[in-house]
Design a protein around this motif. Structure first.
Motif, PDB file in Angstrom:
ATOM      1  N   VAL A  10       0.821  -1.204   0.000  1.00 23.48           N
ATOM      2  CA  VAL A  10       0.000   0.000   0.000  1.00 23.48           C
ATOM      3  C   VAL A  10       0.857   1.257   0.000  1.00 23.48           C
ATOM      4  O   VAL A  10       0.410   2.323  -0.399  1.00 23.48           O
ATOM      5  CB  VAL A  10      -0.951  -0.016   1.222  1.00 23.48           C
ATOM      6  CG1 VAL A  10      -1.818   1.212   1.264  1.00 23.48           C
ATOM      7  CG2 VAL A  10      -1.833  -1.246   1.168  1.00 23.48           C
ATOM      8  N   ARG A  11       2.122   1.127   0.382  1.00 22.06           N
ATOM      9  CA  ARG A  11       2.931   2.324   0.612  1.00 22.06           C
ATOM     10  C   ARG A  11       3.125   3.153  -0.653  1.00 22.06           C
ATOM     11  O   ARG A  11       3.067   2.653  -1.765  1.00 22.06           O
ATOM     12  CB  ARG A  11       4.288   1.946   1.195  1.00 22.06           C
ATOM     13  CG  ARG A  11       5.260   1.353   0.197  1.00 22.06           C
ATOM     14  CD  ARG A  11       6.542   1.016   0.901  1.00 22.06           C
ATOM     15  NE  ARG A  11       7.447   0.297   0.010  1.00 22.06           N
ATOM     16  CZ  ARG A  11       8.493  -0.386   0.430  1.00 22.06           C
ATOM     17  NH1 ARG A  11       8.757  -0.462   1.713  1.00 22.06           N
ATOM     18  NH2 ARG A  11       9.268  -0.997  -0.426  1.00 22.06           N
ATOM     19  N   GLU A  12       3.333   4.451  -0.396  1.00 25.11           N
ATOM     20  CA  GLU A  12       3.493   5.353  -1.532  1.00 25.11           C
ATOM     21  C   GLU A  12       4.927   5.780  -1.717  1.00 25.11           C
ATOM     22  O   GLU A  12       5.248   6.571  -2.592  1.00 25.11           O
ATOM     23  CB  GLU A  12       2.601   6.576  -1.327  1.00 25.11           C
ATOM     24  CG  GLU A  12       1.150   6.242  -1.507  1.00 25.11           C
ATOM     25  CD  GLU A  12       0.253   7.362  -1.059  1.00 25.11           C
ATOM     26  OE1 GLU A  12      -0.034   8.223  -1.879  1.00 25.11           O
ATOM     27  OE2 GLU A  12      -0.159   7.359   0.104  1.00 25.11           O
ATOM     28  N   GLY A  13       5.783   5.287  -0.877  1.00 20.66           N
ATOM     29  CA  GLY A  13       7.189   5.611  -1.034  1.00 20.66           C
ATOM     30  C   GLY A  13       7.963   4.988   0.099  1.00 20.66           C
ATOM     31  O   GLY A  13       7.380   4.566   1.100  1.00 20.66           O
ATOM     32  N   SER A  14       9.276   4.884  -0.072  1.00 23.68           N
ATOM     33  CA  SER A  14      10.069   4.319   1.014  1.00 23.68           C
ATOM     34  C   SER A  14      11.457   4.910   0.978  1.00 23.68           C
ATOM     35  O   SER A  14      11.898   5.441  -0.039  1.00 23.68           O
ATOM     36  CB  SER A  14      10.153   2.805   0.882  1.00 23.68           C
ATOM     37  OG  SER A  14      10.919   2.485  -0.241  1.00 23.68           O
TER      38      SER A  14
ATOM     39  N   PRO B 251       7.566  12.563  -2.138  1.00 27.52           N
ATOM     40  CA  PRO B 251       8.712  13.237  -1.546  1.00 27.52           C
ATOM     41  C   PRO B 251       8.580  13.376  -0.033  1.00 27.52           C
ATOM     42  O   PRO B 251       7.479  13.413   0.498  1.00 27.52           O
ATOM     43  CB  PRO B 251       8.699  14.609  -2.216  1.00 27.52           C
ATOM     44  CG  PRO B 251       7.362  14.778  -2.784  1.00 27.52           C
ATOM     45  CD  PRO B 251       6.793  13.438  -3.020  1.00 27.52           C
ATOM     46  N   ILE B 252       9.714  13.444   0.638  1.00 28.46           N
ATOM     47  CA  ILE B 252       9.669  13.682   2.079  1.00 28.46           C
ATOM     48  C   ILE B 252      10.423  14.968   2.376  1.00 28.46           C
ATOM     49  O   ILE B 252      11.311  15.355   1.627  1.00 28.46           O
ATOM     50  CB  ILE B 252      10.277  12.520   2.893  1.00 28.46           C
ATOM     51  CG1 ILE B 252      11.788  12.462   2.752  1.00 28.46           C
ATOM     52  CG2 ILE B 252       9.674  11.205   2.474  1.00 28.46           C
ATOM     53  CD1 ILE B 252      12.407  11.536   3.760  1.00 28.46           C
ATOM     54  N   SER B 253      10.029  15.628   3.445  1.00 30.34           N
ATOM     55  CA  SER B 253      10.692  16.894   3.710  1.00 30.34           C
ATOM     56  C   SER B 253      11.998  16.650   4.452  1.00 30.34           C
ATOM     57  O   SER B 253      12.187  15.649   5.137  1.00 30.34           O
ATOM     58  CB  SER B 253       9.781  17.830   4.484  1.00 30.34           C
ATOM     59  OG  SER B 253       9.548  17.300   5.746  1.00 30.34           O
ATOM     60  N   ALA B 254      12.913  17.595   4.272  1.00 32.66           N
ATOM     61  CA  ALA B 254      14.259  17.443   4.801  1.00 32.66           C
ATOM     62  C   ALA B 254      14.255  17.285   6.317  1.00 32.66           C
ATOM     63  O   ALA B 254      15.032  16.503   6.873  1.00 32.66           O
ATOM     64  CB  ALA B 254      15.095  18.645   4.395  1.00 32.66           C
ATOM     65  N   ASN B 255      13.349  18.001   6.984  1.00 30.54           N
ATOM     66  CA  ASN B 255      13.309  17.914   8.445  1.00 30.54           C
ATOM     67  C   ASN B 255      12.921  16.523   8.916  1.00 30.54           C
ATOM     68  O   ASN B 255      13.476  15.996   9.879  1.00 30.54           O
ATOM     69  CB  ASN B 255      12.301  18.911   9.002  1.00 30.54           C
ATOM     70  CG  ASN B 255      12.759  20.321   8.765  1.00 30.54           C
ATOM     71  OD1 ASN B 255      13.967  20.562   8.721  1.00 30.54           O
ATOM     72  ND2 ASN B 255      11.818  21.225   8.574  1.00 30.54           N
ATOM     73  N   VAL B 256      11.944  15.939   8.185  1.00 32.51           N
ATOM     74  CA  VAL B 256      11.507  14.599   8.559  1.00 32.51           C
ATOM     75  C   VAL B 256      12.660  13.625   8.392  1.00 32.51           C
ATOM     76  O   VAL B 256      12.885  12.751   9.230  1.00 32.51           O
ATOM     77  CB  VAL B 256      10.312  14.178   7.681  1.00 32.51           C
ATOM     78  CG1 VAL B 256       9.944  12.737   7.932  1.00 32.51           C
ATOM     79  CG2 VAL B 256       9.131  15.073   7.950  1.00 32.51           C
TER      80      VAL B 256
ATOM     81  N   LYS C 175      11.039  19.645  -0.072  1.00 39.04           N
ATOM     82  CA  LYS C 175      10.622  18.252  -0.200  1.00 39.04           C
ATOM     83  C   LYS C 175      11.615  17.497  -1.077  1.00 39.04           C
ATOM     84  O   LYS C 175      11.924  17.940  -2.176  1.00 39.04           O
ATOM     85  CB  LYS C 175       9.241  18.217  -0.853  1.00 39.04           C
ATOM     86  CG  LYS C 175       8.158  18.695   0.071  1.00 39.04           C
ATOM     87  CD  LYS C 175       7.546  17.513   0.723  1.00 39.04           C
ATOM     88  CE  LYS C 175       6.419  17.921   1.633  1.00 39.04           C
ATOM     89  NZ  LYS C 175       5.736  16.763   2.164  1.00 39.04           N
ATOM     90  N   LEU C 176      12.082  16.363  -0.591  1.00 39.93           N
ATOM     91  CA  LEU C 176      13.073  15.596  -1.344  1.00 39.93           C
ATOM     92  C   LEU C 176      12.381  14.460  -2.060  1.00 39.93           C
ATOM     93  O   LEU C 176      11.729  13.626  -1.440  1.00 39.93           O
ATOM     94  CB  LEU C 176      14.121  15.024  -0.394  1.00 39.93           C
ATOM     95  CG  LEU C 176      14.722  16.021   0.584  1.00 39.93           C
ATOM     96  CD1 LEU C 176      15.639  15.305   1.547  1.00 39.93           C
ATOM     97  CD2 LEU C 176      15.480  17.081  -0.169  1.00 39.93           C
ATOM     98  N   SER C 177      12.512  14.434  -3.388  1.00 37.11           N
ATOM     99  CA  SER C 177      11.887  13.331  -4.102  1.00 37.11           C
ATOM    100  C   SER C 177      12.927  12.277  -4.451  1.00 37.11           C
ATOM    101  O   SER C 177      12.606  11.157  -4.779  1.00 37.11           O
ATOM    102  CB  SER C 177      11.211  13.832  -5.365  1.00 37.11           C
ATOM    103  OG  SER C 177      12.168  14.310  -6.245  1.00 37.11           O
ATOM    104  N   LEU C 178      14.172  12.631  -4.365  1.00 34.12           N
ATOM    105  CA  LEU C 178      15.250  11.713  -4.741  1.00 34.12           C
ATOM    106  C   LEU C 178      16.356  11.858  -3.714  1.00 34.12           C
ATOM    107  O   LEU C 178      16.667  12.967  -3.289  1.00 34.12           O
ATOM    108  CB  LEU C 178      15.751  12.122  -6.132  1.00 34.12           C
ATOM    109  CG  LEU C 178      16.962  11.410  -6.684  1.00 34.12           C
ATOM    110  CD1 LEU C 178      16.535  10.065  -7.189  1.00 34.12           C
ATOM    111  CD2 LEU C 178      17.564  12.213  -7.803  1.00 34.12           C
ATOM    112  N   LEU C 179      16.920  10.760  -3.326  1.00 34.10           N
ATOM    113  CA  LEU C 179      17.921  10.812  -2.275  1.00 34.10           C
ATOM    114  C   LEU C 179      18.878   9.659  -2.490  1.00 34.10           C
ATOM    115  O   LEU C 179      18.455   8.526  -2.659  1.00 34.10           O
ATOM    116  CB  LEU C 179      17.209  10.657  -0.936  1.00 34.10           C
ATOM    117  CG  LEU C 179      17.870  11.116   0.319  1.00 34.10           C
ATOM    118  CD1 LEU C 179      18.258  12.558   0.200  1.00 34.10           C
ATOM    119  CD2 LEU C 179      16.906  10.958   1.468  1.00 34.10           C
ATOM    120  N   MET C 180      20.145   9.937  -2.527  1.00 31.17           N
ATOM    121  CA  MET C 180      21.100   8.857  -2.729  1.00 31.17           C
ATOM    122  C   MET C 180      22.411   9.232  -2.060  1.00 31.17           C
ATOM    123  O   MET C 180      23.029  10.227  -2.399  1.00 31.17           O
ATOM    124  CB  MET C 180      21.290   8.652  -4.237  1.00 31.17           C
ATOM    125  CG  MET C 180      22.202   7.562  -4.599  1.00 31.17           C
ATOM    126  SD  MET C 180      21.344   6.103  -5.115  1.00 31.17           S
ATOM    127  CE  MET C 180      21.031   6.446  -6.800  1.00 31.17           C
TER     128      MET C 180
END
Lengths: 307, 241
Positions: A232-236, A257-262, B191-196
């Motif tokens: 179900v996940r939308e990203g990892s 996308p995830i935010s930098a703080n998270v 927001k980071l969509s890509l990270l490596m």
């Protein structure tokens, strides 16, 4: 890929609704991993079976003597093979290497091999001529999510458990004798640090567009997702750390996308779990060593040790 | 070899927070594609060509809910100083390709183009560090040129850590010697969509490296935006006359 492995819309909605209420289907906390069950082989070195929830993994480490690469005469060879077959889950197909499999294998390989967690120079026997070739085979027996974390943990556990036969060099460095493990005590590998992978899965209960634009931050993060959660996940994101507070790998392959703080927050929180898992490996291995020591009556052989 | 001098200069004369020369062009191959772009980040040069949205050749590629993105990444044999044949099935290549596909699957409004295929061909002509970042930027521009709806720019940038100092936009020499973080940022957000990240870096230093990389990405986004607008103005003036 067989269709019946897909998850139904009802299950999906139910799952997301539960998450919004702060619940996981197996009643874990959001940042709680499943308890690993470890069984180490008593008879041979480097065979480990690991149960992580319903994910089941068998790891076998083997050593051969080979020739080093020409540009690195002092370094031993080390490789990690990842075997994911349809035995684990009908979704995986046997025929060719799927992208999924390559991705999993490469993340594990980067965590362990590229971070130099195994001291390759200690595997050298005669420079440029003979070195140990260590192979880790990961065989996934059942799939209930989170291959990366389980694979990495299992591989590190097996490397700790493994011992290679002792060797002596004769004829002024021309020949070597490989001593049988019954003749001389085998030697453990020299492991420099223990990388631990942690996979966070994330879910976005709100609007996709406002999430992408960073207007709201209400994503939910789950550690150690099981099969349903993973589908179900939308990203990892995979965070690999070791006990020395070193970040070894960050890998986010697409997804929301995830935010930098998270990200910062997650990596700091992970340290606690990394410490626990590293401690677990150390504990299990030293317990196992002690049992073996007593079983083999090695004390009787130590003639001069207590003088 | 000194990668970062005590005076605060890097091997190519930049300061810690300076990016390399960034050149970009869109609509470079108007006759052979629906969208195209060319990017130079220092000595890293990438051409990107987009075909589509179009009807997929294979039934299996058609998804009734959203568009399928297919990325083909080819790295030229002459892209490094040492000539070397590169196979597309190399694990590293497959990983980069999958990473790009999955990143853009989210940033492109794929739900607007069901049952179609968008094919993206990336050609790396020259490598000097930051290949993934350059590919991401080139893809963003080419997709914009093709008129494919996206939520916002995806701008990517690398940053590394030398001792205690974060360095922005690593070149090839620096990348070989230091751990490098590649990030892709959505528009002007954080927001980071890509990270490596592929090598060790102390956890407590992550924040400073991430901060400078995000700032760099925002800069790249502005540069790409001004190129898109420049091209847009040329087009609209042609239409007007």
């Amino acid at each position: 890929m067989s269709r019946n492995t897909e998850i139904s819309t009802n299950e999906r909605t139910y799952f997301i609704e539960a998450l919004k209420c702060g619940l996981r289907l197996d009643s874990r906390r959001f940042d709680e991993i499943r308890e690993p069950q470890i069984s180490l082989s008593k008879t041979e070195f480097g065979y480990v079976e690991l149960d992580w929830g319903l994910t089941k993994l068998a790891v076998r480490v083997s050593a051969q003597i080979g020739k080093p690469y020409e540009d690195r005469p002092f370094e031993g060879l080390f490789q990690i093979n990842c075997e994911i077959s349809s035995m684990a889950w009908a979704h995986f197909d046997n025929s060719k290497n799927s992208n999924e499999e390559i991705l999993i294998a490469r993340i594990i390989e980067k965590a362990i091999r590229r971070s130099n967690s195994l001291d390759l120079e200690a595997l050298c026997i005669i420079a440029g001529e003979k070195v140990w070739n260590i192979t880790v085979d990961l065989n996934f027996l059942n799939f209930d999510g989170n291959f990366v974390d389980v694979g990495c943990f299992g591989a590190m556990l097996a490397l700790h458990h493994f011992k290679k036969p002792d060797i002596s060099i004769v004829n002024g460095g021309e020949d070597i004798i490989v001593h049988d493990i019954d003749e001389r005590q085998p030697v453990p590998l020299s492991i420099l640090h223990v990388p631990i992978c942690l996979t966070y899965s994330f879910y976005n209960p709100g609007n996709k567009e406002s999430n992408l634009k960073g207007e709201d931050d209400d994503e939910i993060y789950l550690l150690d997702a099981n099969l349903i959660e993973e589908q179900v996940r939308e990203g990892s994101i995979v965070v690999t750390l070791n006990k020395n507070r070193e970040l070894i790998q960050l890998s986010k392959n697409g997804g929301i996308p995830i935010s930098a703080n998270v990200l910062l927050d997650l990596s700091f929180k992970s340290m606690k779990i990394v410490d626990e898992l590293t401690e677990l490996i150390k504990k299990v291995i030293s317990k196992h060593e002690k049992e073996r020591y007593e079983e083999l009556n090695l004390k009787m052989l130590e003639v001069g040790a207590d003088r | 070899m000194e990668l970062y001098s005590p005076e605060g200069l890097r091997i190519d004369g930049r300061r810690w927070n300076e990016i390399r020369n960034f050149e970009c062009r869109i609509n470079t191959h108007p006759n052979s594609s629906d969208g195209s772009s060319y990017i130079e980040q220092g000595n890293t040069k990438v051409i990107c060509v987009v075909q589509g949205p179009m009807e997929p050749a294979l039934r299996s590629q058609a998804n009734s809910n959203e568009a399928t993105l297919e990325v083909n990444l080819s790295v030229a044999n002459f892209s490094t100083t040492e000539r070397k044949k590169r196979s597309k099935s190399e694990k590293r290549m497959v990983q980069l390709k999958t990473t790009l596909e999955r990143t853009f699957q989210q940033s492109v409004m794929c739900n607007l183009y069901p049952r179609t295929l968008i094919r993206i061909d990336l050609h790396v002509l020259s490598q000097d560090g930051g290949m993934l970042a350059a590919c991401t930027n080139a893809m963003t521009l080419a997709l914009i040129d093709a008129g494919v709806s996206m939520y916002d720019y995806v701008a990517a940038m690398t940053a590394g850590l030398h001792d205690q100092t974060p360095l922005l936009d690593m070149n090839g020499l620096e990348e070989n010697d230091m751990s490098t973080l590649t990030i892709g940022v959505i528009g002007k957000s954080e927001k980071l969509s890509l990270l490596m990240l592929e090598d060790k870096i102390p956890l407590d230093r992550l924040e400073s490296v991430l901060a400078i990389a995000i700032a760099g990405s925002h800069k790249i986004r502005d540069l790409m935006d001004s190129e898109v607008r420049r091209h847009g103005n040329i087009r609209s003036s042609k239409l007007a006359s």
